[in-house]
Design a protein around this motif. Structure first.
Motif, PDB file in Angstrom:
ATOM      1  N   UNK A  62       0.833  -1.203   0.000  1.00  0.00           N
ATOM      2  CA  UNK A  62       0.000   0.000   0.000  1.00  0.00           C
ATOM      3  C   UNK A  62       0.866   1.251   0.000  1.00  0.00           C
ATOM      4  N   UNK A  63       1.973   1.234   0.748  1.00  0.00           N
ATOM      5  CA  UNK A  63       2.883   2.379   0.787  1.00  0.00           C
ATOM      6  C   UNK A  63       3.538   2.617  -0.572  1.00  0.00           C
ATOM      7  N   UNK A  64       3.706   1.559  -1.352  1.00  0.00           N
ATOM      8  CA  UNK A  64       4.314   1.666  -2.670  1.00  0.00           C
ATOM      9  C   UNK A  64       3.299   2.080  -3.729  1.00  0.00           C
ATOM     10  N   UNK A  65       2.054   2.289  -3.305  1.00  0.00           N
ATOM     11  CA  UNK A  65       1.052   2.782  -4.249  1.00  0.00           C
ATOM     12  C   UNK A  65       0.073   1.733  -4.736  1.00  0.00           C
ATOM     13  N   UNK A  66       0.251   0.491  -4.354  1.00  0.00           N
ATOM     14  CA  UNK A  66      -0.715  -0.528  -4.749  1.00  0.00           C
ATOM     15  C   UNK A  66      -1.992  -0.307  -3.965  1.00  0.00           C
ATOM     16  N   UNK A  67      -3.107  -0.531  -4.614  1.00  0.00           N
ATOM     17  CA  UNK A  67      -4.391  -0.381  -3.940  1.00  0.00           C
ATOM     18  C   UNK A  67      -4.987  -1.765  -3.751  1.00  0.00           C
ATOM     19  N   UNK A  68      -5.278  -2.077  -2.497  1.00  0.00           N
ATOM     20  CA  UNK A  68      -5.946  -3.334  -2.199  1.00  0.00           C
ATOM     21  C   UNK A  68      -7.441  -3.055  -2.167  1.00  0.00           C
ATOM     22  N   UNK A  69      -8.168  -3.812  -2.940  1.00  0.00           N
ATOM     23  CA  UNK A  69      -9.614  -3.645  -2.942  1.00  0.00           C
ATOM     24  C   UNK A  69     -10.163  -4.002  -1.579  1.00  0.00           C
ATOM     25  N   UNK A  70     -11.237  -3.323  -1.216  1.00  0.00           N
ATOM     26  CA  UNK A  70     -11.886  -3.613   0.059  1.00  0.00           C
ATOM     27  C   UNK A  70     -12.259  -5.086   0.099  1.00  0.00           C
TER      28      UNK A  70
END
Length: 83
Positions: A62-70
């Motif tokens: 997440x810190x690297x910009x990846x978005x985890x879907x809810x």
């Protein structure tokens, strides 16, 4: 049939039980202590360390910009638990 028993344990074991609940390994502290008794402390420690690693990796992504879907991480974790 369950019977309540009051015992004193080391703080580290209570912290481990809390982590087991946080990572979904156990439903409650009581359940966590039952798992520790049944599986043994060394097995439980390995499992908790594995889940800690998974959560840390997800945070790094997440810190690297990846978005985890809810719910996406929850689904992955659930699949891992079922293995």
């Amino acid at each position: 049939m369950s019977i309540s028993v009051s015992i004193k344990v080391r703080r580290e074991l209570v912290e481990l039980a809390d982590k087991m609940v946080r990572y979904g390994i156990a439903r409650s502290r009581s359940h966590a202590f039952n798992i520790m008794i049944e599986k043994g402390l060394s097995e439980v420690l390995k499992e908790v360390e594995n889940w800690e690693d998974i959560y840390k990796r997800a945070e790094e992504m997440e810190k690297q910009g990846f978005k985890l879907r809810h719910g996406g991480l929850s689904k992955l974790l659930e699949e891992e638990r079922n293995r």
